[in-house]
Design an enzyme around this catalytic site. Structure first.
Site, PDB file in Angstrom:
ATOM      1  N   TRP A 145       1.781  19.469  15.115  1.00 47.08           N
ATOM      2  CA  TRP A 145       2.024  20.857  14.770  1.00 47.08           C
ATOM      3  C   TRP A 145       2.562  20.907  13.340  1.00 47.08           C
ATOM      4  CZ3 TRP A 145       7.175  23.536  15.731  1.00 47.08           C
ATOM      5  CH2 TRP A 145       7.072  24.927  15.584  1.00 47.08           C
ATOM      6  N   ASP A 226       9.116  16.657  22.161  1.00 50.95           N
ATOM      7  CA  ASP A 226       8.935  18.084  21.970  1.00 50.95           C
ATOM      8  C   ASP A 226       8.097  18.541  23.158  1.00 50.95           C
ATOM      9  OD1 ASP A 226       7.700  20.242  19.257  1.00 50.95           O
ATOM     10  OD2 ASP A 226       8.546  20.689  21.226  1.00 50.95           O
ATOM     11  N   LYS A 262       5.679  29.688  25.728  1.00 49.71           N
ATOM     12  CA  LYS A 262       4.366  29.731  26.357  1.00 49.71           C
ATOM     13  C   LYS A 262       4.462  29.838  27.863  1.00 49.71           C
ATOM     14  CE  LYS A 262       3.140  27.942  22.265  1.00 49.71           C
ATOM     15  NZ  LYS A 262       4.392  27.850  21.530  1.00 49.71           N
TER      16      LYS A 262
END
Lengths: 437, 517
Positions: A145, A226, A262
């Site tokens: 990311w 993460d 999310k």
């Protein structure tokens, strides 16, 4: 309001203080949505940012979230949370990540604070790492990311990379990954995506995670996970936490960033959790106090609304079970869209291989080796919200300019933005720009 | 002399770590020994790391005896250094017989589960939060919490404004989604906030010269601005008042922006040391940032008069300093949102470029929602656009985008004419309650204190806080004897005071002031 003084003094402001401030480059991910919003075309498709959409392309607020909000409304008050955030919400978050009955929670060995979603958790950790281990570096997978690089850079922690993605096979470059882990100086810090790797969608298999964990033990590396997609990847939060659980079994003292953006659809609420597993309770208390010290001059204390929603959902068995159902629905829709996209592309006769798009979760390393006859090979399957299409930036630009399809220039497709309504259009467009590859 | 070769082919090693984390226990059992009678001593000795280097700096231990096969011996090692965890340990065993040695070595990778954060010490408790915690623990009926900087009603309850409840109900009915805001925040929020600060008809707004970025209340706004200063004004210093809000220093320290103090509070008058303030601002290098509290100075409650603001603007203009306003109490100081914006608008009118960190924590009671904004007034709309883009770039690796809930509440309240008017009324009520409490406290103090001391500073100060002039010992006396909780610098939060408690507080202050050193 003229005063009796020369206006030329105030004219300093004509040559502005900010004259050396250049315009910042557009954020590669969030800038995509800006461009999409500005496009008037009725055919436009947004497969840029990783925010879930239903089959009508609409954002979704989960039922469990709406119910939680009804319970919050007309609520108590908005007094400041403690610097570390809501302790109850933190405890529920830890259960999700570490296991409902985790001994580490019982023994109070985990230093944890509520954070500003995943970004905030990573940033707090990076600043903490810089403050207490100023000579350490962070190893970041290639690719990752984009904001990971920004975060550790602004925290002034030097970065190294390690191999991850194998473009030729569209899978994990496991051999090179292990080599990099081995060659890193003992005691290095590694950033790992717990599940649903962003942007590739390629995760190590369980066997591979075990091997990685073992090598980490030998090298005494620090694993920082993460985890932005727990529940979203396979539809089952326990299963998505498997990598973390393997590392915990092996005795690692991990760090973990969790996000509810999310999996609970709480994107704009900015709610997450940073946790660091310590040797004992005393150390956990000290570490937490220091994390709070870092948060205080950044934002004092975290926002309450999202954390209330999370707490209500996770601590009420009925709401939690509703949440689990809704998460599975989202994950299943994505899996369905993966199949549809792949089928469409194959039907069009694309010269490229699109096998990697679909989640072949039962596809084990052994089977893969068997199929490919290659000891070094990678598991070819993708999971989670994103698909790494392998398209070049130029091809992506064509998709945008000719077809009004918006995605990040690294060729990452957010499957969450794919619907039964646009999948054919999308497949056609992708085929158009890649058929001469 | 040992004849034959000695082989020690097995040595089981187990690591047992001791709770204090300062020691390790190595348990060793010789499992095989070839060509060596059982009576020979075998010693379990020191450690080497995986590279074969002795690590005396890591562990110090006394060799233990491996007495006999299968009977374990223990070696206790005290850890000396804690910075780096040992990697793998090799246990060496030495066989000794009649003063001669044969050496056998067995390696075992024993990964030591030592935390990397071993050296992390406990952070000091927060000077303000600690007050509330002590208050909670106090069982006295008379106790009074004047530490908290959060508004309380006359019944000393937290207060959710009616306009906020209405806005939240509207939001619930509309069922809006929870999508990410853009990095700069909710556009509607940014617009109403800039309008509120500068006045919607202000030229700088009309001409697009203000860069506004939603941020995490006052703290977040200050931090973004500090990060921006650090990046673009590498050598510049920020001048902060003495005293100021405690977290200001933390923010600039963590952002690595140097700061120094200008005189502000005069303990002799319990008022503003204006000459000292001007002198210090003049003495600073040209182009410094001057941190000013827009209204209701925290912690003193002492604000410059309009004339003094004008003089400050003159000096700042002459020195080419950049004004940096912290506006956390707009509306809360005088009760009027426009009046409280006087200082900011004055500087804007002078044509100065400036920064304003703004918060809705107090005036809309949105404390925990973390809602505020950093505003940068630039000389051109082009500069404003560029500045905004760089502020976004600093925000992205901090938290990506700001939380939506508070922003929507503000946009609904401030952006709706009816709710806005209602808000103004509620604002006046809250500020009015504080003014009443000040008056009542002053009345009791003047009436009860026979020493002739002038307590009128209580009336002259403005906003939530009052600097009583009590020193550390006196403040502690307030707590220890009177169960009045306040910060050690003598600051009391009038927001936590009710009319019915004013007399008690007056007694406590008079006693502490006159009878304690």
């Amino acid at each position: 309001m003229w005063r009796g003084r020369s206006w030329a003094v105030g004219a300093r402001s004509m040559s502005s203080w900010w004259s050396n401030v250049e315009p910042a480059p557009k954020d590669p991910i969030l800038g995509v949505t800006e461009a999409y919003l500005a496009d008037p075309s009725p055919d436009k498709v947004n497969v840029g940012v990783g925010a879930y959409r239903d089959d009508n392309g609409k954002p979704v607020v989960l039922e469990c979230v709406r119910e939680a909000e009804r319970r919050i409304a007309g609520n108590l008050n908005m007094e400041y949370l403690p610097m570390g955030g809501s302790n109850k919400m933190i405890e529920e978050s830890l259960k999700l990540a570490y296991g409902e009955d985790s001994e580490f929670i019982k023994d109070r060995r985990i230093a944890a604070v509520q954070s500003l979603s995943g970004t905030g958790a990573c940033r707090l950790f990076a600043d903490f790492q810089k403050r207490f281990l100023p000579d350490s570096q962070i190893y970041i997978p290639v690719p990752t990311w984009a904001n990971h690089h920004n975060i550790w850079r602004d925290a002034r922690v030097p970065q190294q990379t390690f191999h991850y993605y194998h473009p030729e096979s569209r899978g994990l470059d496991f051999a090179a990954l292990m080599e990099d882990i081995k060659n890193a100086p003992n005691g290095s810090f590694f950033l790992l995506h717990a599940c649903a790797h962003n942007p590739t969608g390629v995760d190590p298999s369980e066997e591979q995670w075990r091997e990685i964990s073992h090598l980490f033990r030998v090298k005494n590396h620090f694993p920082f996970f993460d985890m932005a997609y727990q529940g979203f990847a396979s539809g089952d939060p326990e299963r998505d936490a498997k990598a973390i659980r393997i590392f915990l079994e092996d005795g690692h003292l991990i760090g973990c960033a969790q996000s509810y953006a999310k999996n609970m659809g709480l994107y704009g609420q900015r709610v997450g959790c940073l946790s660091i597993l310590c040797e004992d309770e005393m150390q956990a208390v000290a570490v937490k106090s220091q994390l709070q010290q870092i948060a205080r001059p950044m934002y004092s204390n975290p926002p309450v609304h999202g954390s209330l929603i999370v707490l209500i959902i996770l601590s009420d068995p009925d709401l939690k079970s509703l949440w689990l159902k809704e998460v599975k629905v989202m994950a299943d829709r994505i899996i369905g869209m993966r199949k549809a996209l792949r089928e469409n592309l194959e039907k069009l006769g694309s010269p490229l291989s699109w096998e990697h798009i679909t989640n072949q979760s039962s596809y084990s390393l052994e089977k893969c080796k068997e199929d490919c006859g290659d000891g070094n090979v990678n598991v070819i399957s993708e999971i989670g919200m994103f698909c790494y299409s392998g398209m070049t930036p130029e091809q992506v630009d064509r998709l945008t300019n000719e077809f009004h399809i918006y995605m990040t220039r690294n060729g990452r497709i957010s499957m969450a933005g794919v619907t039964t309504g646009n999948v054919t259009y999308l497949a056609n467009a992708i085929h158009e720009v890649t058929k001469s590859t | 002399m040992i004849s034959g070769s000695y082989q020690m082919t097995g040595c089981d090693l187990t690591l047992v770590s001791i709770p204090e984390r300062k020691s390790l226990l190595l348990k060793g059992t010789a499992t095989h020994g070839i060509g060596l009678p059982m009576t020979e001593h075998r010693k379990l000795v020191a450690l080497q790391d995986a590279a074969g280097c002795h690590s005396p700096q890591l562990f110090k231990g006394v060799a233990g005896d491996l007495i006999a096969r299968k009977i374990p011996s223990f070696l206790r090692l005290d850890r000396m250094a804690s910075s780096v965890a040992p990697l793998a340990l090799c246990a060496s065993a030495v066989a000794i017989r009649e003063n001669s040695k044969a050496f056998g070595r067995v390696s075992m990778a024993v990964a030591v589960n030592v935390s990397r954060f071993e050296s992390v010490t406990m952070a000091p408790p927060d000077p303000i939060l600690g007050v509330s915690e002590a208050f909670k623990a106090d069982t006295s009926d008379a106790k009074l919490n004047l530490g908290v900087g959060a508004y309380r009603t006359e019944e000393l309850q937290p207060y959710v404004l009616n306009v906020v409840r209405k806005a939240e109900n509207l939001m619930l009915e509309r069922g809006e989604n929870k999508e990410y805001l853009p990095i700069e925040g909710l556009a509607a929020f940014n617009k109403v906030t800039a309008d509120l600060l500068f006045g919607a008809n202000n030229t700088v707004i009309q001409e697009g010269k203000v860069a506004t970025v939603q941020s995490l209340s006052g703290t977040g706004s200050l931090r973004l601005a500090a990060a921006f200063i650090q990046r673009y004004f590498l050598d510049a210093k920020v001048l902060i008042s003495s005293p100021t809000w405690g977290n200001h220093k933390n923010i600039f320290n963590d952002a690595r922006v140097p700061w120094s103090e200008y005189r502000y509070y005069d303990p002799r008058t319990v008022g503003l040391d204006f000459d000292g303030m001007l002198a210090d601002i003049k003495a600073a290098p040209d182009g410094s940032f001057v941190l000013l509290h827009g209204c209701a100075h925290n912690p003193t409650g002492i604000d410059p008069t309009p004339e003094q603001w004008n003089k400050l603007a003159d000096i700042i203009q002459d020195k080419n300093h950049i004004p940096f306003f912290d506006v956390a109490y707009q509306g809360f100081a005088s009760g009027s949102l426009d009046t409280d914006a006087y200082s900011v608008r004055l500087f804007v009118e002078r044509g100065l470029e400036l920064l304003v960190a703004q918060s809705y924590s107090k005036n809309l009671g949105l404390y925990a929602e973390r809602i505020g904004a950093i505003n940068v007034v630039c000389s051109s709309s082009d500069a404003a656009a560029r500045v905004k883009s760089q502020l976004k770039r600093l925000a992205r690796p901090m938290y990506s985008n700001p939380p939506v809930h508070g922003a929507r509440i503000v946009a609904n309240v401030v952006g709706d004419a009816t709710l806005f008017n209602e808000w103004k009324q509620e604002m006046e009520l809250m500020a009015g309650r504080i003014k009443n409490v000040r008056q009542r406290l002053f009345d009791y103090l003047s009436q009860k204190d026979k020493s002739g001391k002038d307590w009128s500073f209580i009336l002259k100060q403005i906003g939530m806080f009052s600097f009583t002039g009590l020193n550390k010992a006196q403040s502690e006396h307030m707590t220890n004897k009177w169960h009045v909780y306040m910060t050690k610098d003598g600051r009391i939060s009038l927001a936590g005071l009710s009319l019915s408690k004013c007399e008690y507080l007056a007694d406590a202050i008079i006693d502490s002031f006159h009878n304690v050193g």
